[in-house]
Motif scaffolding. Structure first.
Motif, short mmCIF file in Angstrom:
data_model
loop_
_atom_site.label_atom_id
_atom_site.label_comp_id
_atom_site.label_asym_id
_atom_site.label_seq_id
_atom_site.Cartn_x
_atom_site.Cartn_y
_atom_site.Cartn_z
N LEU A 200 -36.70 -40.76 -38.78
CA LEU A 200 -36.08 -39.82 -39.71
C LEU A 200 -36.22 -38.39 -39.21
O LEU A 200 -35.31 -37.57 -39.35
CB LEU A 200 -36.72 -39.96 -41.10
CG LEU A 200 -36.41 -41.25 -41.85
CD1 LEU A 200 -37.29 -41.36 -43.09
CD2 LEU A 200 -34.94 -41.31 -42.24
N ASN A 201 -37.36 -38.09 -38.62
CA ASN A 201 -37.57 -36.75 -38.06
C ASN A 201 -36.69 -36.52 -36.85
O ASN A 201 -36.02 -35.49 -36.73
CB ASN A 201 -39.05 -36.58 -37.71
CG ASN A 201 -39.32 -35.32 -36.92
OD1 ASN A 201 -39.63 -35.37 -35.73
ND2 ASN A 201 -39.20 -34.17 -37.56
N ARG A 202 -36.65 -37.50 -35.97
CA ARG A 202 -35.93 -37.36 -34.70
C ARG A 202 -34.42 -37.45 -34.89
O ARG A 202 -33.66 -36.63 -34.35
CB ARG A 202 -36.40 -38.45 -33.74
CG ARG A 202 -35.74 -38.40 -32.37
CD ARG A 202 -36.37 -39.43 -31.44
NE ARG A 202 -36.26 -40.79 -31.95
CZ ARG A 202 -37.29 -41.52 -32.38
NH1 ARG A 202 -38.52 -41.03 -32.35
NH2 ARG A 202 -37.10 -42.76 -32.82
N ASN A 203 -33.94 -38.41 -35.68
CA ASN A 203 -32.51 -38.66 -35.79
C ASN A 203 -31.83 -37.88 -36.90
O ASN A 203 -30.65 -37.53 -36.77
CB ASN A 203 -32.26 -40.16 -36.00
CG ASN A 203 -32.76 -41.01 -34.86
OD1 ASN A 203 -32.93 -40.52 -33.74
ND2 ASN A 203 -33.01 -42.28 -35.11
N GLU A 204 -32.55 -37.61 -37.99
CA GLU A 204 -31.96 -36.92 -39.13
C GLU A 204 -32.36 -35.45 -39.19
O GLU A 204 -31.84 -34.70 -40.02
CB GLU A 204 -32.37 -37.62 -40.45
CG GLU A 204 -32.07 -39.12 -40.49
CD GLU A 204 -30.59 -39.42 -40.40
OE1 GLU A 204 -29.80 -38.60 -40.89
OE2 GLU A 204 -30.23 -40.47 -39.84
N GLY A 205 -33.32 -35.04 -38.36
CA GLY A 205 -33.76 -33.65 -38.37
C GLY A 205 -34.60 -33.28 -39.56
O GLY A 205 -34.78 -32.08 -39.86
N LEU A 206 -35.14 -34.26 -40.27
CA LEU A 206 -35.95 -33.97 -41.45
C LEU A 206 -37.29 -33.33 -41.06
O LEU A 206 -37.92 -33.74 -40.07
CB LEU A 206 -36.23 -35.25 -42.23
CG LEU A 206 -35.12 -35.78 -43.14
CD1 LEU A 206 -35.48 -37.16 -43.64
CD2 LEU A 206 -34.89 -34.83 -44.29
N THR A 207 -37.70 -32.36 -41.82
CA THR A 207 -39.05 -31.81 -41.69
C THR A 207 -39.98 -32.72 -42.46
O THR A 207 -39.73 -33.04 -43.63
CB THR A 207 -39.12 -30.39 -42.26
OG1 THR A 207 -38.11 -29.59 -41.67
CG2 THR A 207 -40.49 -29.77 -42.01
N ILE A 208 -41.05 -33.17 -41.81
CA ILE A 208 -42.00 -34.08 -42.46
C ILE A 208 -43.40 -33.50 -42.38
O ILE A 208 -43.85 -33.08 -41.30
CB ILE A 208 -41.97 -35.48 -41.80
CG1 ILE A 208 -40.57 -36.10 -41.96
CG2 ILE A 208 -43.04 -36.39 -42.41
CD1 ILE A 208 -40.39 -37.43 -41.27
N ILE A 209 -44.05 -33.43 -43.53
CA ILE A 209 -45.46 -33.04 -43.60
C ILE A 209 -46.23 -34.23 -44.14
O ILE A 209 -45.95 -34.73 -45.23
CB ILE A 209 -45.66 -31.81 -44.50
CG1 ILE A 209 -44.86 -30.62 -43.98
CG2 ILE A 209 -47.15 -31.45 -44.57
CD1 ILE A 209 -44.96 -29.39 -44.84
N LEU A 210 -47.19 -34.67 -43.37
CA LEU A 210 -47.96 -35.87 -43.66
C LEU A 210 -49.42 -35.49 -43.89
O LEU A 210 -50.03 -34.83 -43.05
CB LEU A 210 -47.85 -36.82 -42.46
CG LEU A 210 -48.82 -37.98 -42.37
CD1 LEU A 210 -48.41 -39.07 -43.34
CD2 LEU A 210 -48.85 -38.53 -40.94
N VAL A 211 -49.96 -35.88 -45.04
CA VAL A 211 -51.37 -35.67 -45.31
C VAL A 211 -52.11 -36.98 -45.05
O VAL A 211 -51.73 -38.04 -45.55
CB VAL A 211 -51.61 -35.21 -46.76
CG1 VAL A 211 -53.08 -35.32 -47.13
CG2 VAL A 211 -51.17 -33.76 -46.94
N THR A 212 -53.17 -36.91 -44.24
CA THR A 212 -53.92 -38.11 -43.89
C THR A 212 -55.34 -37.74 -43.49
O THR A 212 -55.62 -36.59 -43.14
CB THR A 212 -53.23 -38.87 -42.73
OG1 THR A 212 -53.95 -40.08 -42.46
CG2 THR A 212 -53.21 -38.02 -41.46
N HIS A 213 -56.23 -38.71 -43.58
CA HIS A 213 -57.58 -38.52 -43.04
C HIS A 213 -57.79 -39.39 -41.81
O HIS A 213 -58.88 -39.42 -41.24
CB HIS A 213 -58.64 -38.85 -44.10
CG HIS A 213 -58.65 -40.30 -44.51
ND1 HIS A 213 -57.79 -40.82 -45.45
CD2 HIS A 213 -59.41 -41.34 -44.09
CE1 HIS A 213 -58.03 -42.11 -45.60
NE2 HIS A 213 -59.01 -42.46 -44.77
#
Length: 247
Positions: A200-213
């Motif tokens: 989705l980030n690569r093909n659709e150009g969506l900005t993604i913010i992921l919260v994880t530990h």
């Protein structure tokens, strides 16, 4: 809307300036959680916010998602200073700009998968025929077009998270905020979900913010903001901070 002058650099999608968050404790005290954070995120970035429990990363996510407001400092989202907005205006900005994906999926068990994905479009006033057509297209995009008439309880955890991602895309937001999206999934399924975010980030150009530990999850991003005790301890390319890369 004013167009940027010729040669001007585009504004970041997110600007955080001297952001502070405190919570009241008792009659007069406060508990500091975030301490003068400063960073920007450009459109099209895939950023992981990582930190241990109690680091402040979830508080930061709530502010970035316009679910909470800073005690001081500025949070500018897509050119809008959120501190200047009334509650209804903030909700409108959130609904237009952000799609949310949560650890617990948050699907309605009595509704079909198709209806779950279409729900944000219902709130946006889109007609039933159009919103169901859009929902089916989104389900096909995440590989679940054939499950549109199923209910969430008839799907695996990974499939339910794919439905949640499709729902987050319903209003075509420029930004996806994912809060521990693989927390309820096994390792193999987690890799599949993270691969979907990458596409989705690569093909659709969506900005993604992921919260994880989890560092293994964070490695799927391009950039890592490491939060420790309410401070940004590190901010840079994932492969520089963690070593290696899934990219």
């Amino acid at each position: 809307m004013l167009k940027p002058r010729e040669g001007a650099l585009p504004r970041p999608l997110i600007e955080v300036v001297d952001l502070v968050k405190d919570y009241p404790v008792g009659d007069s005290g406060t508990l500091p959680v975030l301490h003068r954070l400063n960073f920007t995120i450009d459109a099209g970035e895939f950023v992981a916010i990582m930190g241990p429990s109690g680091s402040g990363k979830s508080t930061l996510m709530n502010i970035l998602g316009c679910l909470d407001i800073p005690s001081s400092g500025r949070y500018v989202l897509n050119g809008t200073d959120t501190a200047r907005l009334e509650t209804d205006e903030l909700a409108d900005l959130r609904n237009r700009t952000i799609g949310f994906v949560f650890q617990g999926f948050n699907l309605l068990p009595r509704k079909t998968v198709e209806d779950n994905v279409a729900l944000p479009l219902l709130y946006a006033g889109v007609g039933r025929e159009e919103r169901l057509a859009r929902a089916l297209k989104l389900l096909e995009q995440v590989g679940l077009g054939q499950r549109a008439r199923h209910r969430p309880t008839q799907l695996s955890g990974g499939q339910q998270q794919r439905v949640a991602i499709a729902r987050a895309l319903a209003n075509t937001p420029p930004l996806i905020l994912a809060d521990e999206p693989t927390g309820n999934l096994d390792t193999h399924t987690s890799e599949e979900i993270m691969a979907l975010f990458e596409r989705l980030n690569r093909n659709e150009g969506l900005t993604i913010i992921l919260v994880t530990h989890e560092s293994d999850v964070a490695r799927h991003a391009q950039r890592l903001i490491h939060v420790v005790d309410g401070h940004i301890a590190e901010d840079g390319p994932v492969e520089t901070i963690l070593g290696g890369s899934h990219r």
